[in-house]
Design a protein around this motif. Structure first.
Motif, PDB file in Angstrom:
ATOM      1  N   TYR A 147       0.837  -1.190   0.000  1.00 20.91           N
ATOM      2  CA  TYR A 147       0.000   0.000   0.000  1.00 20.91           C
ATOM      3  C   TYR A 147       0.880   1.251   0.000  1.00 20.91           C
ATOM      4  N   VAL A 148       0.436   2.279  -0.692  1.00 25.05           N
ATOM      5  CA  VAL A 148       1.170   3.548  -0.722  1.00 25.05           C
ATOM      6  C   VAL A 148       0.219   4.672  -0.354  1.00 25.05           C
ATOM      7  N   ALA A 149       0.777   5.695   0.296  1.00 22.23           N
ATOM      8  CA  ALA A 149      -0.051   6.827   0.720  1.00 22.23           C
ATOM      9  C   ALA A 149       0.777   8.098   0.715  1.00 22.23           C
ATOM     10  N   ALA A 150       0.095   9.223   0.518  1.00 22.64           N
ATOM     11  CA  ALA A 150       0.746  10.525   0.639  1.00 22.64           C
ATOM     12  C   ALA A 150       1.038  10.791   2.118  1.00 22.64           C
ATOM     13  N   ALA A 151       1.936  11.737   2.382  1.00 22.31           N
ATOM     14  CA  ALA A 151       2.397  11.991   3.751  1.00 22.31           C
ATOM     15  C   ALA A 151       1.264  12.255   4.748  1.00 22.31           C
ATOM     16  N   PRO A 152       0.294  13.118   4.444  1.00 24.59           N
ATOM     17  CA  PRO A 152      -0.774  13.365   5.438  1.00 24.59           C
ATOM     18  C   PRO A 152      -1.567  12.110   5.778  1.00 24.59           C
ATOM     19  N   VAL A 153      -1.842  11.298   4.794  1.00 21.24           N
ATOM     20  CA  VAL A 153      -2.597  10.064   5.022  1.00 21.24           C
ATOM     21  C   VAL A 153      -1.742   9.063   5.791  1.00 21.24           C
ATOM     22  N   PHE A 154      -0.487   8.968   5.399  1.00 23.01           N
ATOM     23  CA  PHE A 154       0.445   8.044   6.061  1.00 23.01           C
ATOM     24  C   PHE A 154       0.537   8.368   7.552  1.00 23.01           C
ATOM     25  N   ASP A 155       0.731   9.652   7.876  1.00 21.49           N
ATOM     26  CA  ASP A 155       0.854  10.064   9.278  1.00 21.49           C
ATOM     27  C   ASP A 155      -0.437   9.824  10.049  1.00 21.49           C
ATOM     28  N   ALA A 156      -1.575  10.014   9.393  1.00 21.57           N
ATOM     29  CA  ALA A 156      -2.864   9.801  10.052  1.00 21.57           C
ATOM     30  C   ALA A 156      -3.076   8.318  10.349  1.00 21.57           C
ATOM     31  N   ILE A 157      -2.600   7.476   9.470  1.00 20.61           N
ATOM     32  CA  ILE A 157      -2.713   6.031   9.693  1.00 20.61           C
ATOM     33  C   ILE A 157      -1.859   5.606  10.884  1.00 20.61           C
ATOM     34  N   ALA A 158      -0.589   6.000  10.848  1.00 24.85           N
ATOM     35  CA  ALA A 158       0.366   5.555  11.864  1.00 24.85           C
ATOM     36  C   ALA A 158       0.134   6.222  13.211  1.00 24.85           C
ATOM     37  N   GLY A 159      -0.389   7.430  13.191  1.00 23.12           N
ATOM     38  CA  GLY A 159      -0.631   8.142  14.430  1.00 23.12           C
ATOM     39  C   GLY A 159       0.483   9.079  14.836  1.00 23.12           C
ATOM     40  N   PHE A 160       1.562   9.095  14.070  1.00 26.22           N
ATOM     41  CA  PHE A 160       2.661  10.034  14.311  1.00 26.22           C
ATOM     42  C   PHE A 160       3.505  10.090  13.048  1.00 26.22           C
ATOM     43  N   ASN A 161       4.380  11.054  12.996  1.00 27.36           N
ATOM     44  CA  ASN A 161       5.182  11.272  11.797  1.00 27.36           C
ATOM     45  C   ASN A 161       6.362  10.308  11.757  1.00 27.36           C
ATOM     46  N   ILE A 162       6.343   9.380  10.827  1.00 22.76           N
ATOM     47  CA  ILE A 162       7.453   8.443  10.643  1.00 22.76           C
ATOM     48  C   ILE A 162       8.225   8.887   9.418  1.00 22.76           C
ATOM     49  N   HIS A 163       9.408   9.440   9.626  1.00 19.84           N
ATOM     50  CA  HIS A 163      10.153  10.007   8.504  1.00 19.84           C
ATOM     51  C   HIS A 163      10.689   8.939   7.560  1.00 19.84           C
ATOM     52  N   ARG A 164      10.844   7.699   8.065  1.00 24.07           N
ATOM     53  CA  ARG A 164      11.341   6.647   7.180  1.00 24.07           C
ATOM     54  C   ARG A 164      10.328   6.321   6.090  1.00 24.07           C
ATOM     55  N   GLY A 165       9.044   6.403   6.417  1.00 22.65           N
ATOM     56  CA  GLY A 165       8.008   6.156   5.421  1.00 22.65           C
ATOM     57  C   GLY A 165       7.984   4.738   4.889  1.00 22.65           C
ATOM     58  N   VAL A 166       8.545   3.780   5.667  1.00 23.73           N
ATOM     59  CA  VAL A 166       8.598   2.380   5.235  1.00 23.73           C
ATOM     60  C   VAL A 166       8.151   1.513   6.409  1.00 23.73           C
ATOM     61  N   LEU A 167       7.013   0.851   6.257  1.00 26.03           N
ATOM     62  CA  LEU A 167       6.480  -0.004   7.309  1.00 26.03           C
ATOM     63  C   LEU A 167       6.031  -1.337   6.720  1.00 26.03           C
ATOM     64  N   ALA A 168       6.155  -2.379   7.521  1.00 27.82           N
ATOM     65  CA  ALA A 168       5.596  -3.677   7.139  1.00 27.82           C
ATOM     66  C   ALA A 168       4.909  -4.271   8.360  1.00 27.82           C
ATOM     67  N   LEU A 169       3.784  -4.912   8.144  1.00 26.70           N
ATOM     68  CA  LEU A 169       3.102  -5.650   9.190  1.00 26.70           C
ATOM     69  C   LEU A 169       3.525  -7.109   9.054  1.00 26.70           C
ATOM     70  N   GLY A 170       4.198  -7.610  10.080  1.00 29.98           N
ATOM     71  CA  GLY A 170       4.705  -8.974  10.019  1.00 29.98           C
ATOM     72  C   GLY A 170       4.021  -9.881  11.020  1.00 29.98           C
ATOM     73  N   ARG A 171       4.270 -11.158  10.890  1.00 34.97           N
ATOM     74  CA  ARG A 171       3.741 -12.140  11.842  1.00 34.97           C
ATOM     75  C   ARG A 171       4.860 -13.125  12.206  1.00 34.97           C
ATOM     76  N   ARG A 172       4.748 -13.657  13.406  1.00 36.48           N
ATOM     77  CA  ARG A 172       5.714 -14.653  13.882  1.00 36.48           C
ATOM     78  C   ARG A 172       4.923 -15.835  14.408  1.00 36.48           C
ATOM     79  N   ASP A 173       4.942 -16.934  13.681  1.00 39.33           N
ATOM     80  CA  ASP A 173       4.225 -18.118  14.121  1.00 39.33           C
ATOM     81  C   ASP A 173       4.952 -19.370  13.647  1.00 39.33           C
ATOM     82  N   GLY A 174       4.688 -20.461  14.286  1.00 42.62           N
ATOM     83  CA  GLY A 174       5.321 -21.710  13.901  1.00 42.62           C
ATOM     84  C   GLY A 174       6.799 -21.787  14.236  1.00 42.62           C
ATOM     85  N   VAL A 175       7.284 -20.927  15.151  1.00 33.74           N
ATOM     86  CA  VAL A 175       8.702 -20.969  15.512  1.00 33.74           C
ATOM     87  C   VAL A 175       8.890 -21.863  16.738  1.00 33.74           C
ATOM     88  N   ALA A 176      10.108 -22.352  16.901  1.00 32.42           N
ATOM     89  CA  ALA A 176      10.405 -23.294  17.978  1.00 32.42           C
ATOM     90  C   ALA A 176      10.372 -22.618  19.344  1.00 32.42           C
TER      91      ALA A 176
END
Length: 278
Positions: free
Chosen positions: A87-116
Motif C-alpha cells: 500500500y502507498v499513501a501521501a504523507a498526510p494520510v500516512f501520518d494519520a494512519i500511523a498516528g505520528f510522523n514516521i520520517h522513514r516512510g517504510v512499514l511492514a506488518l509482520g507475523r511470527r508463528d510456527g517458531v520453535a
C-alpha cells in the motif's frame, strides 16, 4: 518492479480497513499485537524479506509506504511474494494512519508463528554453540542492542526469561537493525529454569557482573558457551550468581557498571574471539 512483487495499491482514506493493522502504531505496540509486529525502515524491510524467504516462521502480511519511498525500495519489494499487498499513501494520510510522523516512510506488518519454543530451539543448536541469555531486560532499546551484538558476534540463539520485554516490539526491532528477525530466540520460563536447561544441554554458563570472579579475558574456550546478563541497574540476582561462574569487565573506578548491552557486546566479542567464531 519485478513481476513477483504486488503492484502498489493507493490508500487515500486513513480508515480504509485494508490497512487496519497499521493504525495507531504506538498504542498497539503498548497493548500487544498477538504474534504480529511492525517492521520499520528500509534495512529492516530487507531483513524481513530474507526471513520471509527462509521459512523461519516470520513473514509479512502487508507493506505500507510513503509514496515518495517507492522507487528506492522496488528491489526489496520484488523479494516478497505477490500475495503480500503493498500500500502507498501521501504523507498526510500516512501520518494519520500511523498516528505520528514516521520520517522513514517504510512499514511492514509482520507475523511470527510456527517458531520453535525454548527447549526445541536449544535441542536444535549445533554441537559448537554460543548463546546469549538474558534475565529481566525491561528496556526495548537495550533489547534491540543485545540482538545487534548477538548478530555481530555469531550468537546461535538469544534466550530470555519470561520477565524480559518482547523483542518483537517495533523499537527493539528497529534498534537491532533487523537482527531480531534473523537471530533465533525464545522468551519463556523463569531464569532458574533457563539456567537448568542450559546446563542440561552442556553449556558452560558465565554470568556477567562487576563483582565477577574471573576477568572476561579469562573465560576459557568451550564447545558450548552461554553468556548470561541481568536486568538494567540491579543486574543478575545473587542467587543466580552463586549458581554459575561469573566474569567481570575491568574498568576504571568510580562508575557502578556498564550498560547491559555494552557489557554484553564486549563479552561476546571476547568469547567469539577465543572460540574462533569471528
Amino acid at each position: 518492479m519485478s513481476s513477483s512483487a504486488s503492484p502498489p495499491i493507493r490508500i487515500d482514506d486513513p480508515a480504509d480497513p485494508r490497512i487496519a493493522g497499521f493504525v495507531s502504531i504506538k498504542e498497539r505496540d503498548l497493548t500487544g499485537r498477538q504474534g504480529r509486529f511492525i517492521a520499520e525502515g528500509t534495512v529492516v524491510l530487507r531483513m524481513l524479506a530474507a526471513a520471509h524467504r527462509s521459512n523461519s516462521g516470520l513473514g509479512a502480511e502487508a507493506i505500507l509506504l510513503l509514496e515518495s519511498r517507492v522507487p528506492g525500495v522496488e528491489a526489496i519489494l520484488a523479494e516478497f511474494p505477490a500475495d503480500v499487498p503493498v500500500y502507498v499513501a501521501a504523507a498526510p494520510v500516512f501520518d494519520a494512519i500511523a498516528g505520528f510522523n514516521i520520517h522513514r516512510g517504510v512499514l511492514a506488518l509482520g507475523r511470527r508463528d510456527g517458531v520453535a519454543g525454548r527447549d526445541a530451539l536449544l535441542a536444535s543448536l549445533p554441537a559448537t554453540s554460543l548463546v546469549l541469555a538474558a534475565c529481566g531486560i525491561s528496556n526495548h532499546d537495550n533489547m534491540g542492542s543485545l540482538f545487534r551484538n548477538a548478530a555481530a558476534f555469531g550468537v546461535d540463539a538469544v534466550l530470555m526469561d519470561e520477565t524480559s520485554c518482547d523483542p518483537m516490539y517495533r523499537k527493539a526491532i528497529r534498534v537491532s537493525v533487523g537482527s531480531v528477525l534473523t537471530v533465533p530466540f525464545a522468551r519463556e520460563g523463569s531464569a532458574a529454569s533457563l539456567i537448568e536447561r542450559l546446563q542440561d544441554e552442556g553449556f558452560a554458563i558465565w554470568g556477567l557482573s562487576p563483582a565477577g570472579e574471573t576477568d572476561i579475558g579469562g573465560i576459557p574456550p568451550a564447545r558450548r558457551t552461554a553468556l548470561l546478563v541481568g536486568t538494567e541497574g540491579e543486574g543478575l540476582p545473587p542467587a543466580i550468581l552463586k549458581s554459575i561462574r561469573t566474569a567481570r569487565i575491568r574498568q576504571r573506578p568510580g562508575l557502578d557498571s556498564l550498560n547491559v548491552s555494552m557489557a554484553a557486546g564486549i563479552a561476546l566479542h571476547q568469547v567469539a574471539l577465543i572460540n574462533d567464531r569471528i
